[in-house]
Write a protein that holds these residues in place. Structure first.
Motif, PDB file in Angstrom:
ATOM      1  N   CYS A   8       0.828  -1.215   0.000  1.00 48.33           N
ATOM      2  CA  CYS A   8       0.000   0.000   0.000  1.00 48.33           C
ATOM      3  C   CYS A   8       0.857   1.258   0.000  1.00 48.33           C
ATOM      4  CB  CYS A   8      -0.933   0.008   1.203  1.00 48.33           C
ATOM      5  SG  CYS A   8      -2.132  -1.330   1.158  1.00 48.33           S
ATOM      6  N   GLY A   9       2.084   1.158   0.499  1.00 50.62           N
ATOM      7  CA  GLY A   9       3.020   2.283   0.475  1.00 50.62           C
ATOM      8  C   GLY A   9       2.717   3.376   1.478  1.00 50.62           C
ATOM      9  N   ILE A  10       2.027   3.060   2.568  1.00 49.91           N
ATOM     10  CA  ILE A  10       1.670   4.061   3.576  1.00 49.91           C
ATOM     11  C   ILE A  10       2.823   4.199   4.563  1.00 49.91           C
ATOM     12  CG2 ILE A  10       0.039   4.699   5.380  1.00 49.91           C
ATOM     13  CD1 ILE A  10      -1.995   2.800   3.949  1.00 49.91           C
ATOM     14  N   GLN A  11       3.424   5.392   4.614  1.00 51.77           N
ATOM     15  CA  GLN A  11       4.567   5.625   5.496  1.00 51.77           C
ATOM     16  C   GLN A  11       4.522   7.035   6.071  1.00 51.77           C
ATOM     17  OE1 GLN A  11       8.094   4.714   3.248  1.00 51.77           O
ATOM     18  NE2 GLN A  11       7.537   2.568   3.037  1.00 51.77           N
ATOM     19  N   GLN A  18       2.587  13.114  11.516  1.00 51.63           N
ATOM     20  CA  GLN A  18       1.628  14.204  11.275  1.00 51.63           C
ATOM     21  C   GLN A  18       1.325  14.369   9.795  1.00 51.63           C
ATOM     22  OE1 GLN A  18      -0.296  16.028  13.455  1.00 51.63           O
ATOM     23  NE2 GLN A  18       0.435  14.334  14.693  1.00 51.63           N
ATOM     24  N   THR A  19       2.246  13.942   8.946  1.00 49.83           N
ATOM     25  CA  THR A  19       1.981  13.888   7.504  1.00 49.83           C
ATOM     26  C   THR A  19       2.307  12.480   7.031  1.00 49.83           C
ATOM     27  OG1 THR A  19       4.190  14.688   6.944  1.00 49.83           O
ATOM     28  CG2 THR A  19       2.442  16.340   7.115  1.00 49.83           C
ATOM     29  N   VAL A  20       1.668  12.091   5.949  1.00 50.90           N
ATOM     30  CA  VAL A  20       1.811  10.737   5.430  1.00 50.90           C
ATOM     31  C   VAL A  20       2.176  10.793   3.950  1.00 50.90           C
ATOM     32  CG1 VAL A  20      -0.651  10.554   4.917  1.00 50.90           C
ATOM     33  CG2 VAL A  20       0.665   8.493   5.260  1.00 50.90           C
ATOM     34  N   ALA A  21       2.991   9.837   3.533  1.00 50.23           N
ATOM     35  CA  ALA A  21       3.300   9.650   2.116  1.00 50.23           C
ATOM     36  C   ALA A  21       2.767   8.279   1.728  1.00 50.23           C
ATOM     37  CB  ALA A  21       4.798   9.722   1.862  1.00 50.23           C
ATOM     38  N   ILE A  22       2.044   8.224   0.622  1.00 49.44           N
ATOM     39  CA  ILE A  22       1.499   6.960   0.147  1.00 49.44           C
ATOM     40  C   ILE A  22       2.011   6.717  -1.258  1.00 49.44           C
ATOM     41  CG2 ILE A  22      -0.597   5.653  -0.362  1.00 49.44           C
ATOM     42  CD1 ILE A  22      -2.034   7.291   1.759  1.00 49.44           C
ATOM     43  N   ARG A  23       2.749   5.612  -1.404  1.00 52.66           N
ATOM     44  CA  ARG A  23       3.336   5.220  -2.694  1.00 52.66           C
ATOM     45  C   ARG A  23       2.948   3.767  -2.969  1.00 52.66           C
ATOM     46  NH1 ARG A  23       7.242   8.392  -0.123  1.00 52.66           N
ATOM     47  NH2 ARG A  23       8.013  10.120  -1.393  1.00 52.66           N
ATOM     48  N   PRO A  24       1.721   3.525  -3.437  1.00 49.41           N
ATOM     49  CA  PRO A  24       1.282   2.144  -3.621  1.00 49.41           C
ATOM     50  C   PRO A  24       2.074   1.419  -4.701  1.00 49.41           C
ATOM     51  CG  PRO A  24      -0.415   3.687  -4.362  1.00 49.41           C
ATOM     52  CD  PRO A  24       0.692   4.493  -3.782  1.00 49.41           C
ATOM     53  N   MET A  25       2.330   0.142  -4.440  1.00 51.11           N
ATOM     54  CA  MET A  25       2.975  -0.744  -5.401  1.00 51.11           C
ATOM     55  C   MET A  25       2.194  -2.063  -5.396  1.00 51.11           C
ATOM     56  SD  MET A  25       7.039   0.038  -4.961  1.00 51.11           S
ATOM     57  CE  MET A  25       7.141  -0.255  -3.207  1.00 51.11           C
ATOM     58  N   PRO A  26       0.985  -2.065  -5.986  1.00 50.26           N
ATOM     59  CA  PRO A  26       0.119  -3.240  -5.889  1.00 50.26           C
ATOM     60  C   PRO A  26       0.504  -4.410  -6.781  1.00 50.26           C
ATOM     61  CG  PRO A  26      -0.929  -1.559  -7.208  1.00 50.26           C
ATOM     62  CD  PRO A  26       0.339  -0.951  -6.663  1.00 50.26           C
ATOM     63  N   PRO A  28       0.355  -7.053  -9.462  1.00 54.91           N
ATOM     64  CA  PRO A  28      -0.787  -7.533 -10.245  1.00 54.91           C
ATOM     65  C   PRO A  28      -2.129  -7.480  -9.509  1.00 54.91           C
ATOM     66  CG  PRO A  28       0.423  -9.393  -9.382  1.00 54.91           C
ATOM     67  CD  PRO A  28       1.205  -8.151  -9.000  1.00 54.91           C
ATOM     68  N   LEU A  29      -2.131  -7.063  -8.248  1.00 49.29           N
ATOM     69  CA  LEU A  29      -3.380  -7.020  -7.491  1.00 49.29           C
ATOM     70  C   LEU A  29      -4.361  -6.039  -8.130  1.00 49.29           C
ATOM     71  CD1 LEU A  29      -1.989  -6.952  -3.842  1.00 49.29           C
ATOM     72  CD2 LEU A  29      -2.947  -8.903  -5.073  1.00 49.29           C
ATOM     73  N   THR A  30      -5.627  -6.393  -8.130  1.00 40.83           N
ATOM     74  CA  THR A  30      -6.647  -5.517  -8.699  1.00 40.83           C
ATOM     75  C   THR A  30      -7.397  -4.739  -7.627  1.00 40.83           C
ATOM     76  OG1 THR A  30      -8.244  -7.329  -8.721  1.00 40.83           O
ATOM     77  CG2 THR A  30      -6.972  -6.946 -10.748  1.00 40.83           C
ATOM     78  N   SER A  31      -7.238  -5.132  -6.353  1.00 34.44           N
ATOM     79  CA  SER A  31      -7.896  -4.372  -5.296  1.00 34.44           C
ATOM     80  C   SER A  31      -7.176  -4.545  -3.963  1.00 34.44           C
ATOM     81  CB  SER A  31      -9.371  -4.778  -5.149  1.00 34.44           C
ATOM     82  OG  SER A  31      -9.473  -6.101  -4.687  1.00 34.44           O
ATOM     83  N   LEU A  32      -7.243  -3.497  -3.172  1.00 26.35           N
ATOM     84  CA  LEU A  32      -6.733  -3.473  -1.800  1.00 26.35           C
ATOM     85  C   LEU A  32      -7.702  -2.626  -0.993  1.00 26.35           C
ATOM     86  CD1 LEU A  32      -3.040  -2.534  -2.592  1.00 26.35           C
ATOM     87  CD2 LEU A  32      -3.732  -4.652  -1.477  1.00 26.35           C
ATOM     88  N   ASN A  33      -7.928  -3.010   0.243  1.00 31.96           N
ATOM     89  CA  ASN A  33      -8.782  -2.215   1.116  1.00 31.96           C
ATOM     90  C   ASN A  33      -8.261  -2.413   2.537  1.00 31.96           C
ATOM     91  OD1 ASN A  33     -10.763  -0.695   2.280  1.00 31.96           O
ATOM     92  ND2 ASN A  33     -12.454  -2.012   1.675  1.00 31.96           N
ATOM     93  N   VAL A  34      -7.548  -1.413   3.066  1.00 32.90           N
ATOM     94  CA  VAL A  34      -6.914  -1.563   4.374  1.00 32.90           C
ATOM     95  C   VAL A  34      -7.208  -0.355   5.261  1.00 32.90           C
ATOM     96  CG1 VAL A  34      -5.030  -2.957   3.424  1.00 32.90           C
ATOM     97  CG2 VAL A  34      -4.726  -0.496   3.681  1.00 32.90           C
ATOM     98  N   GLN A  35      -7.031  -0.575   6.552  1.00 34.82           N
ATOM     99  CA  GLN A  35      -7.072   0.504   7.532  1.00 34.82           C
ATOM    100  C   GLN A  35      -5.855   0.340   8.426  1.00 34.82           C
ATOM    101  OE1 GLN A  35     -10.970   0.205   9.417  1.00 34.82           O
ATOM    102  NE2 GLN A  35     -11.581   2.000   8.250  1.00 34.82           N
ATOM    103  N   LEU A  36      -5.121   1.423   8.608  1.00 37.73           N
ATOM    104  CA  LEU A  36      -3.904   1.432   9.413  1.00 37.73           C
ATOM    105  C   LEU A  36      -4.139   2.290  10.646  1.00 37.73           C
ATOM    106  CD1 LEU A  36      -0.808   0.869   9.715  1.00 37.73           C
ATOM    107  CD2 LEU A  36      -0.449   2.965   8.425  1.00 37.73           C
ATOM    108  N   VAL A  37      -3.786   1.751  11.803  1.00 37.53           N
ATOM    109  CA  VAL A  37      -3.929   2.504  13.045  1.00 37.53           C
ATOM    110  C   VAL A  37      -2.910   3.642  13.057  1.00 37.53           C
ATOM    111  CG1 VAL A  37      -3.769   2.384  15.553  1.00 37.53           C
ATOM    112  CG2 VAL A  37      -4.761   0.485  14.287  1.00 37.53           C
ATOM    113  N   HIS A  38      -3.387   4.832  13.390  1.00 38.71           N
ATOM    114  CA  HIS A  38      -2.581   6.052  13.429  1.00 38.71           C
ATOM    115  C   HIS A  38      -2.847   6.719  14.780  1.00 38.71           C
ATOM    116  CE1 HIS A  38      -1.771  10.327  12.635  1.00 38.71           C
ATOM    117  NE2 HIS A  38      -0.944   9.897  11.685  1.00 38.71           N
ATOM    118  N   PRO A  39      -1.878   7.467  15.334  1.00 42.90           N
ATOM    119  CA  PRO A  39      -2.115   8.121  16.627  1.00 42.90           C
ATOM    120  C   PRO A  39      -3.365   9.005  16.668  1.00 42.90           C
ATOM    121  CG  PRO A  39       0.204   8.272  16.053  1.00 42.90           C
ATOM    122  CD  PRO A  39      -0.502   7.681  14.866  1.00 42.90           C
TER     123      PRO A  39
END
Length: 87
Positions: A8-11, A18-26, A28-39
């Protein structure tokens, strides 16, 4: 960890996440659905690919901003829901 950080590339993009960078690298996957715990709450990330079209939905907690990077472009993210469509 690798699903969130690598696929998902969530870092964190700044101290305290306080800020997030998202660089997905899926790959061959056609779908992703995630939730990440954040402060501040939860970070939600939805990725859907249908042929040449891609739809991504990012939900950030209140007070959190960031950037999504995809195919050489950057998309600003704000608290709440951001929808990105390509193709």
């Amino acid at each position: 960890y690798h699903l969130f950080a690598s696929v998902c590339g969530i870092q964190p993009a700044s101290p305290g996440f306080q800020t997030v960078a998202i660089r997905p690298m899926p790959g061959p996957l056609t779908s992703l659905n995630v939730q990440l715990v954040h402060p501040q709450g939860l970070i939600g990330f939805l990725f859907e690919r249908d042929g040449g079209s891609v739809r991504m939905v990012v939900v950030l907690p209140e007070g959190v901003t960031g950037t999504l990077y995809w195919e050489g472009l950057s998309h600003p993210l704000h608290a709440g829901e951001t929808v990105i469509r390509r193709g």
